[in-house]
Structure formats: structure tokens, C-alpha cells
Design a protein around this motif. Structure first.
Motif, PDB file in Angstrom:
ATOM      1  N   PHE A   1       1.047  -1.139   0.216  1.00 50.83           N
ATOM      2  CA  PHE A   1       0.604  -0.365   0.297  1.00 50.83           C
ATOM      3  C   PHE A   1       0.857   1.590   0.012  1.00 50.83           C
ATOM      4  CE2 PHE A   1      -3.453  -2.938   1.662  1.00 50.83           C
ATOM      5  CZ  PHE A   1      -4.541  -1.920   1.047  1.00 50.83           C
ATOM      6  N   VAL A   2       0.665   2.279  -0.776  1.00 53.36           N
ATOM      7  CA  VAL A   2       1.027   3.548  -0.605  1.00 53.36           C
ATOM      8  C   VAL A   2       0.006   4.645   0.146  1.00 53.36           C
ATOM      9  CG1 VAL A   2       1.623   5.716  -2.147  1.00 53.36           C
ATOM     10  CG2 VAL A   2       1.979   3.789  -3.139  1.00 53.36           C
ATOM     11  N   ASN A   3      -1.481   4.742   0.110  1.00 57.49           N
ATOM     12  CA  ASN A   3      -1.661   5.253   0.883  1.00 57.49           C
ATOM     13  C   ASN A   3      -1.781   4.206   2.426  1.00 57.49           C
ATOM     14  OD1 ASN A   3      -2.930   3.723  -0.245  1.00 57.49           O
ATOM     15  ND2 ASN A   3      -5.115   5.551   0.245  1.00 57.49           N
ATOM     16  N   GLN A   4      -2.703   5.791   3.419  1.00 57.21           N
ATOM     17  CA  GLN A   4      -3.411   4.455   3.905  1.00 57.21           C
ATOM     18  C   GLN A   4      -4.870   4.806   3.911  1.00 57.21           C
ATOM     19  OE1 GLN A   4      -2.065   6.284   7.828  1.00 57.21           O
ATOM     20  NE2 GLN A   4      -0.217   7.683   6.530  1.00 57.21           N
ATOM     21  N   PRO A   5      -5.724   3.912   3.422  1.00 55.54           N
ATOM     22  CA  PRO A   5      -7.327   3.597   3.097  1.00 55.54           C
ATOM     23  C   PRO A   5      -7.491   4.104   4.213  1.00 55.54           C
ATOM     24  CG  PRO A   5      -5.837   1.758   2.128  1.00 55.54           C
ATOM     25  CD  PRO A   5      -5.280   2.489   2.984  1.00 55.54           C
ATOM     26  N   TYR A   6      -9.132   4.684   4.139  1.00 56.75           N
ATOM     27  CA  TYR A   6      -9.850   4.921   5.739  1.00 56.75           C
ATOM     28  C   TYR A   6     -10.398   3.496   6.161  1.00 56.75           C
ATOM     29  CZ  TYR A   6     -13.784   5.737   7.568  1.00 56.75           C
ATOM     30  OH  TYR A   6     -15.239   6.097   8.912  1.00 56.75           O
ATOM     31  N   ASN A   7     -10.294   3.033   6.999  1.00 56.85           N
ATOM     32  CA  ASN A   7     -10.841   1.930   7.981  1.00 56.85           C
ATOM     33  C   ASN A   7     -10.241   0.811   7.327  1.00 56.85           C
ATOM     34  OD1 ASN A   7     -12.418   1.359   9.926  1.00 56.85           O
ATOM     35  ND2 ASN A   7     -14.288   0.362   8.694  1.00 56.85           N
ATOM     36  N   GLY A   8      -8.832   0.627   6.700  1.00 54.59           N
ATOM     37  CA  GLY A   8      -7.801  -0.171   6.639  1.00 54.59           C
ATOM     38  C   GLY A   8      -8.346  -0.482   4.878  1.00 54.59           C
ATOM     39  N   GLY A   9      -9.732   0.104   4.495  1.00 52.52           N
ATOM     40  CA  GLY A   9      -9.944  -0.049   2.887  1.00 52.52           C
ATOM     41  C   GLY A   9     -10.458  -1.629   2.501  1.00 52.52           C
ATOM     42  N   ARG A  10     -11.771  -1.813   1.269  1.00 49.82           N
ATOM     43  CA  ARG A  10     -12.524  -2.964   1.161  1.00 49.82           C
ATOM     44  C   ARG A  10     -12.048  -3.977  -0.158  1.00 49.82           C
ATOM     45  NH1 ARG A  10     -17.346   1.082   0.967  1.00 49.82           N
ATOM     46  NH2 ARG A  10     -17.181   1.975  -1.451  1.00 49.82           N
ATOM     47  N   ALA A  11     -12.379  -4.206  -0.377  1.00 46.41           N
ATOM     48  CA  ALA A  11     -13.089  -5.033  -1.400  1.00 46.41           C
ATOM     49  C   ALA A  11     -13.691  -4.243  -2.375  1.00 46.41           C
ATOM     50  CB  ALA A  11     -13.512  -6.929  -1.253  1.00 46.41           C
ATOM     51  N   VAL A  12     -12.895  -5.323  -3.120  1.00 45.65           N
ATOM     52  CA  VAL A  12     -13.688  -3.867  -4.587  1.00 45.65           C
ATOM     53  C   VAL A  12     -13.741  -5.380  -6.357  1.00 45.65           C
ATOM     54  CG1 VAL A  12     -11.831  -2.202  -4.759  1.00 45.65           C
ATOM     55  CG2 VAL A  12     -10.942  -3.429  -5.624  1.00 45.65           C
ATOM     56  N   SER A  13     -14.071  -4.694  -6.831  1.00 44.89           N
ATOM     57  CA  SER A  13     -14.487  -5.365  -7.921  1.00 44.89           C
ATOM     58  C   SER A  13     -13.800  -5.333  -9.340  1.00 44.89           C
ATOM     59  CB  SER A  13     -16.238  -5.274  -9.014  1.00 44.89           C
ATOM     60  OG  SER A  13     -15.670  -3.514  -8.911  1.00 44.89           O
ATOM     61  N   ASP A  14     -12.415  -4.283  -9.366  1.00 41.72           N
ATOM     62  CA  ASP A  14     -11.994  -4.403 -10.161  1.00 41.72           C
ATOM     63  C   ASP A  14     -10.846  -3.275  -9.928  1.00 41.72           C
ATOM     64  OD1 ASP A  14     -13.762  -2.289 -10.067  1.00 41.72           O
ATOM     65  OD2 ASP A  14     -12.901  -1.114 -12.510  1.00 41.72           O
ATOM     66  N   ILE A  15     -10.011  -3.041 -11.079  1.00 42.35           N
ATOM     67  CA  ILE A  15      -8.453  -2.079 -10.956  1.00 42.35           C
ATOM     68  C   ILE A  15      -8.146  -1.873 -11.450  1.00 42.35           C
ATOM     69  CG2 ILE A  15      -7.709  -3.278  -8.364  1.00 42.35           C
ATOM     70  CD1 ILE A  15      -5.318  -4.852 -10.110  1.00 42.35           C
ATOM     71  N   ILE A  16      -7.513  -0.772 -11.944  1.00 46.44           N
ATOM     72  CA  ILE A  16      -6.264   0.016 -12.980  1.00 46.44           C
ATOM     73  C   ILE A  16      -4.988  -0.195 -12.964  1.00 46.44           C
ATOM     74  CG2 ILE A  16      -6.191   1.954 -14.864  1.00 46.44           C
ATOM     75  CD1 ILE A  16      -8.784   2.673 -13.543  1.00 46.44           C
ATOM     76  N   TYR A  17      -4.198  -0.270 -13.841  1.00 45.76           N
ATOM     77  CA  TYR A  17      -2.639  -0.968 -12.930  1.00 45.76           C
ATOM     78  C   TYR A  17      -1.708  -0.719 -14.713  1.00 45.76           C
ATOM     79  CZ  TYR A  17      -3.171  -5.848 -14.671  1.00 45.76           C
ATOM     80  OH  TYR A  17      -2.983  -6.689 -15.791  1.00 45.76           O
ATOM     81  N   LEU A  18      -0.560  -1.335 -13.998  1.00 47.76           N
ATOM     82  CA  LEU A  18       0.839  -0.732 -15.160  1.00 47.76           C
ATOM     83  C   LEU A  18       1.183  -2.175 -14.640  1.00 47.76           C
ATOM     84  CD1 LEU A  18       1.802   2.930 -14.961  1.00 47.76           C
ATOM     85  CD2 LEU A  18      -0.491   1.894 -16.086  1.00 47.76           C
ATOM     86  N   ALA A  19       1.637  -3.112 -15.922  1.00 47.05           N
ATOM     87  CA  ALA A  19       2.637  -4.046 -15.999  1.00 47.05           C
ATOM     88  C   ALA A  19       3.360  -3.711 -16.914  1.00 47.05           C
ATOM     89  CB  ALA A  19       1.995  -5.325 -15.456  1.00 47.05           C
ATOM     90  N   ASP A  20       4.266  -4.979 -16.934  1.00 47.46           N
ATOM     91  CA  ASP A  20       5.470  -4.639 -17.726  1.00 47.46           C
ATOM     92  C   ASP A  20       6.172  -5.760 -17.986  1.00 47.46           C
ATOM     93  OD1 ASP A  20       8.088  -3.370 -18.840  1.00 47.46           O
ATOM     94  OD2 ASP A  20       9.204  -2.758 -17.541  1.00 47.46           O
TER      95      ASP A  20
END
Length: 326
Positions: A300-319
Motif C-alpha cells: 500500500f502507498v496510501n492509508q485507506p480509510y478504515n483499512g480499505g475494502r474489497a473491490v470489483s476491479d483495478i486499473i494497473y500498469l505491468a511490464d
């Protein structure tokens, strides 16, 4: 008598000497003339002797055609952002021959946010992924989905499995239904935002739509900051958003919030102004609140509120060169 003989002999001798001198003078030229050879004479002499063979010309080596680099390609245009092949990684940056990522944290006035500056050589390094690798198979944390896909950097998406908007990911259409504002990324790397009543799926696909997100709202209008939005959630909150500069150059922004001693969050008006100040041409708000998360190299880079939560999708970079992230 003897004296006369001597005088006569002397006279004869003198006459003989005079005759010899006169004879010699008649056999010599009046003057000696030295003639230097003219160019014509030299040429005639050379022709008589024969020309000196000229050295055989050396064959000109065939030149190997050099590849012409199109200066408009992302790799050429942003060449100073990439390496010649090595991977250079720090706690807040990643550079390779294809991907350049720099994460910056900003903290001021009880507000903390993270801006990831992104450069790519090709659109194939800009990706999306679903939880459990399925559009309708439940949610996972941003961290888990990022790790499963060897993401260099990742942010939460638009919660597409649970909202009602259009969904097109990596060129595949999953749902065609208007809901709220829309962000389209085309296969040439450009991005464009639409109000919900202005969006047309068929038109977007005909232009080469590669990714489509909903949720919103759009944050810039023709590159200008906005103060009115297609949303009722304008107050200070944790936020996740994406910005577009030009093809091959993008940014992710995650704002922490609801943490009074650390960061209270940001309004939509201030978020719009932030993207304008960054110089983006388009920007779009994604799912926020407890969902707002940014992950870099499996952490984690940030500090998600209340520890964050599960999500349905992400946007990301790969190499291509990324070492699998544990």
C-alpha cells in the motif's frame, strides 16, 4: 741572319695560332639556350612512354540501412523517461525500457494525497483486471488483485460489477448501459469524458474504444476546472481519480480522507482544480471513500480509510520485465 730566322718563325707561329682560334669560333653556337619541357611536351613524352596505371578504386562498402525512429511514437517522444533495458526501481519509482512510474506524496493543510506520474511506450502496459479474474465473480482487495497480476502500480477502479454503467475492459464489452458520466480510453491512447446523456457506445467502439469506466463525475471540461458536477458527493472525502495529459502520459491520484489527524479528504471542486494545476487535459473520478487505494510493488502507498475494502476491479500498469511480485 739568325735573328731574321727567329722573327720569321715567330710570325708563322702567331699566324697558326690565329687560324686555330678562328676555326674554333666558327664551330660554336652564338649562345646556349636551356628549354624547359612544356605541358604539351610532357604529355607527348608521357604518351610515348605510356601512362602510369591509376590505382584501382576501392569498392564503396554497402551501407546497412538504419531503422528510422518515428518521433511521434511514445518511446521516442518520451525517450528520456525510459532506460536502455535495465530496470531501475526505488521505493517510489520504477523505470524500464517500456514503463516509467514516479509516485509523489503531497501533505498540506490536513490533506494528504498521492500522485503517480506515468509514461508508457505502448498501450499494452496499461491494463485493468477484475477480482478473481472474473467480471461477475465477486470482489477482492486492490492489493490482492494487484499482486495476482504483477502490477507495478495499481488503483481501485469504478466498482464496475456493482454499478449500472457501461463496462468495456481491454477491448471486451461486458455491459452497455448508461448510468453516470463516462471515461473512454481509445486504442491510440487518447482519453475522453462524456456526460451520461451524451455517451454513445456504438460511436465509442467505432473510434476504437479500449477501456470504458463509469461512476464519475468528469473533473475537467475541455481541460478547464469545474465547480458543478454530476454527483451529490461533492464534500471532502477520500478520492481515487485518473488524469490524461496526452497519449502515453497519464497520472493516478489517490486522496486519503476521514482521518482527522492525518487527512480529511478533498472536495470535487478542489480535486478538479488539482488536475487542472497538474496540467491534465481530461480527468475522471472513480470509486472513492473506503475504496480509495493505491498499491506500488505489492505494498500500500496510501492509508485507506478504515483499512480499505474489497473491490470489483483495478486499473494497473505491468511490464514485460517485471519480476513477479510476492
Amino acid at each position: 741572319m739568325r735573328l731574321r730566322i727567329i722573327i720569321a718563325a715567330c710570325a708563322v707561329a702567331l699566324a697558326l695560332v690565329a687560324f686555330i682560334i678562328q676555326a674554333a669560333a666558327q664551330t660554336q653556337p652564338d649562345r646556349i639556350e636551356i628549354v624547359l619541357p612544356s605541358s604539351t611536351a610532357t604529355a607527348k613524352a608521357a604518351a610515348t612512354i605510356g601512362p602510369t596505371p591509376a590505382p584501382s578504386p576501392k569498392p564503396t562498402p554497402a551501407l546497412t540501412p538504419q531503422p528510422t525512429i518515428d518521433p511521434t511514437t511514445w518511446g521516442a517522444k518520451f525517450s528520456d523517461k525510459f532506460t536502455n533495458g535495465d530496470v531501475i526501481q526505488t521505493d517510489s519509482s520504477y523505470r524500464s525500457a517500456h514503463v516509467s512510474v514516479t509516485v509523489n506524496m503531497v501533505h498540506k493543510d490536513n490533506l494528504t494525497y498521492y500522485v503517480t506520474d506515468i509514461y508508457l511506450t505502448d498501450l499494452k502496459y496499461f491494463k485493468t483486471a477484475f477480482g478473481h479474474d472474473s467480471f461477475d465473480n465477486g470482489a477482492q482487495t486492490t492489493l490482492a488483485i494487484a499482486q495476482n497480476n504483477d502490477a507495478i502500480i495499481a488503483i481501485n477502479g469504478d466498482y464496475c460489477s456493482y454499478n449500472k454503467g457501461p463496462v468495456l475492459r481491454n477491448g471486451v464489452l461486458y455491459r452497455d448501459q448508461n448510468y453516470k458520466d463516462v471515461l473512454v480510453m481509445y486504442d491510440d491512447g487518447t482519453m475522453e469524458t462524456f456526460l451520461s446523456d451524451e455517451f454513445d457506445m456504438a460511436a465509442a467502439q467505432s473510434k476504437g474504444a479500449y477501456q470504458i469506466w463509469t461512476f464519475g463525475p468528469m473533473l475537467l471540461n475541455d481541460g478547464q476546472p469545474m465547480t458543478e458536477f454530476n454527483s451529490s458527493l461533492g464534500k471532502r472525502n477520500p478520492r481515487t481519480a485518473i488524469g490524461y495529459y496526452e497519449p502515453g502520459h497519464y497520472c493516478f491520484v489517490v486522496v486519503d480522507g476521514r482521518q482527522s489527524s492525518y487527512s480529511q479528504g478533498i472536495t470535487l471542486t478542489d480535486l478538479s482544480q488539482l488536475f487542472y494545476d497538474l496540467g491534465c487535459k481530461a480527468a475522471f473520478n472513480l470509486d472513492g471513500g473506503q475504496t480509495s487505494e493505491m498499491v506500488y510493488m505489492g505494498q500500500f502507498v496510501n492509508q485507506p480509510y478504515n483499512g480499505g475494502r474489497a473491490v470489483s476491479d483495478i486499473i494497473y500498469l505491468a511490464d514485460d520485465q517485471t519480476v513477479p511480485i510476492q
